[in-house]
Design an enzyme around this catalytic site. Structure first.
Site: not given
Lengths: 186, 253
Positions: A39, A105
């Site tokens: 990212h 998560k």
């Protein structure tokens, strides 16, 4: 029991509008595997005005860094990692690159939730620690970029019936908040 | 762990929690039969060594031998290499070394090695606080609950919670880590702390976090406390969370 929705990226606005926090989905098609190191590089490219190695429009990023595959395996264990590490990067991918879904998560930041509401994107939860079970739904894994990052490289995954649950929808619904509230007794 | 999962399944009230636990159990079965990691985060290798004072080593040093074992094991076992050489410049060491090794000298001629593969998700949500002695039992309970609540889904519940009380800053953290090595279901030998463990289990499970933080009545499988004497001015408390992929092994030579 609500029906389990089967979805395939690219996700249309119509599909996104149907997804509500707590809904179970089975995903078929392409997911992109990327973690924080990948990212960071993508955001650096965007800062320089350069193209990303993958077209994220309508797509879903799965936050995963798998174990190495054993001979004969498509991929090693491949469960979700903690999403909050991607929070500083996610709003821009949603707003500027048309990213429509993320799978991981754990909690998301308010900035990510706001971006999902404004630009119509959904956050799915996969079961943390269920890496062996989830790997069975991954039928193909191909390295796309940043090989030097090892387990953090970007991969294109082809999945069949990948199980996920909608955590944050475009209406402000939040499964974690609602679920925990329902069972709090202290 | 599988006994812990079955017990959790009986105790869990939320439908989604039951479903999550069922998948966690299925995942563990696949991992066992296919000999693959249950979770892709195969962790930092944490090693506690109890070294008998009469033990002598030949050849290379103990730490070097442990690291060689980690490098070989992570390669041969197709485990993920998750260590970076420098915390800020972040280059992967490619073999999961170095292990984090703690050595205790003990009487005797035995060598005991306890190994854990500690995942990052639960470790990241762990915390330490220097309480005041006046904060006492209630302060400790509130801090543990605060840490577990803040961790929510991030630490991959159902958890195993290690609590280190006393010592000083670093000692409390070590105690919390060491506490995670105690077998599930085994209470502290001191009835006072055994009761505190029971109380914490009950209170944590009332937080409602549930399996994977999606709501439910099983948030922790067990709580283990370790204690040590401390300074008259201090009450250090460390909380080390472990996810349901609670991987430990020990050998004695």
């Amino acid at each position: 029991m609500p029906e389990i929705l089967k979805i395939t990226p690219p996700l249309s606005e119509e599909i996104i509008a149907r997804l509500k926090a707590g809904d179970k989905v089975l995903i078929r098609g392409t997911l992109y595997a990327a973690r924080d190191a990948a990212h960071k590089r993508m955001i650096e490219l965007m800062d320089k005005g350069e193209e990303l190695p993958i077209d994220l429009c309508g797509q879903i990023i799965y936050y995963v860094g798998p174990t190495p595959e054993k001979p004969g395996q498509v991929i090693g264990s491949a469960g979700p990692t903690t999403s909050s590490r991607m929070d500083p990067y996610t709003p821009r991918l949603i707003a500027e690159k048309g990213l429509k879904g993320t799978i991981g998560k754990g909690w998301r930041s308010q900035e990510v939730k706001d971006a999902m509401k404004t630009y119509k994107a959904v956050y799915f939860g996969a079961i943390g620690g269920a890496g062996a079970l989830i790997a069975r739904t991954i039928k193909k894994s191909e390295l796309v970029a940043y090989e030097d990052l090892g387990p953090e490289a970007i991969r294109r995954l082809e999945v069949e019936d990948f199980p996920a649950i909608v955590i944050n929808d475009i209406y402000g619904g939040d499964l974690y908040e609602e679920g925990i509230k329902r069972y709090t007794r202290i | 762990m599988s006994i812990g999962f079955q017990k959790a399944l009986q105790q869990e009230e939320s439908p989604i929690g039951i479903e999550v636990l069922t998948q966690i159990i299925e995942n563990a079965q696949i991992a066992t039969t296919e000999f693959v990691p249950m979770c892709q985060d195969t962790g930092v290798t944490v090693v506690f060594v109890e070294l008998g004072e009469e033990v002598c080593f030949e050849g290379s040093g103990l730490i070097e031998a442990i690291n060689r074992g980690v490098a070989e094991g992570y390669q041969a076992g197709y485990l993920r290499k998750s260590m970076v050489r420098d915390p800020l410049r972040r280059q992967n060491t490619q073999d999961n070394t170095p292990a984090i090794v703690h050595i205790d000298l003990v009487p005797g001629d035995k060598l005991k090695i306890m190994v854990a593969a500690k995942g990052g998700g639960a470790e990241n949500m762990s915390a330490l606080r220097m309480l005041r002695p006046v904060d006492g039992l209630l302060g400790i309970i509130n801090f543990v609950l605060e840490v577990v609540k803040k961790a929510g889904p991030n630490a991959c519940p159902p958890l195993v919670v290690g609590v280190g009380i006393g010592g000083n800053l670093e000692k409390s953290a070590l105690l919390a880590k060491k506490a995670l090595f105690r077998p599930l279901g085994q209470r502290h030998p001191d009835p006072f702390y055994a009761q505190l463990e029971e109380e914490l289990i009950e209170k944590i499970n009332k937080l409602g976090i549930g399996p994977q933080g999606m709501g439910g009545t099983v948030t922790t499988l067990d709580v283990h406390i370790e204690v040590f004497p401390c300074h008259i001015a201090s009450l250090p408390v460390a909380v080390n969370l472990d996810c349901h992929a609670h991987r430990h092994k020990e050998v004695v030579f």
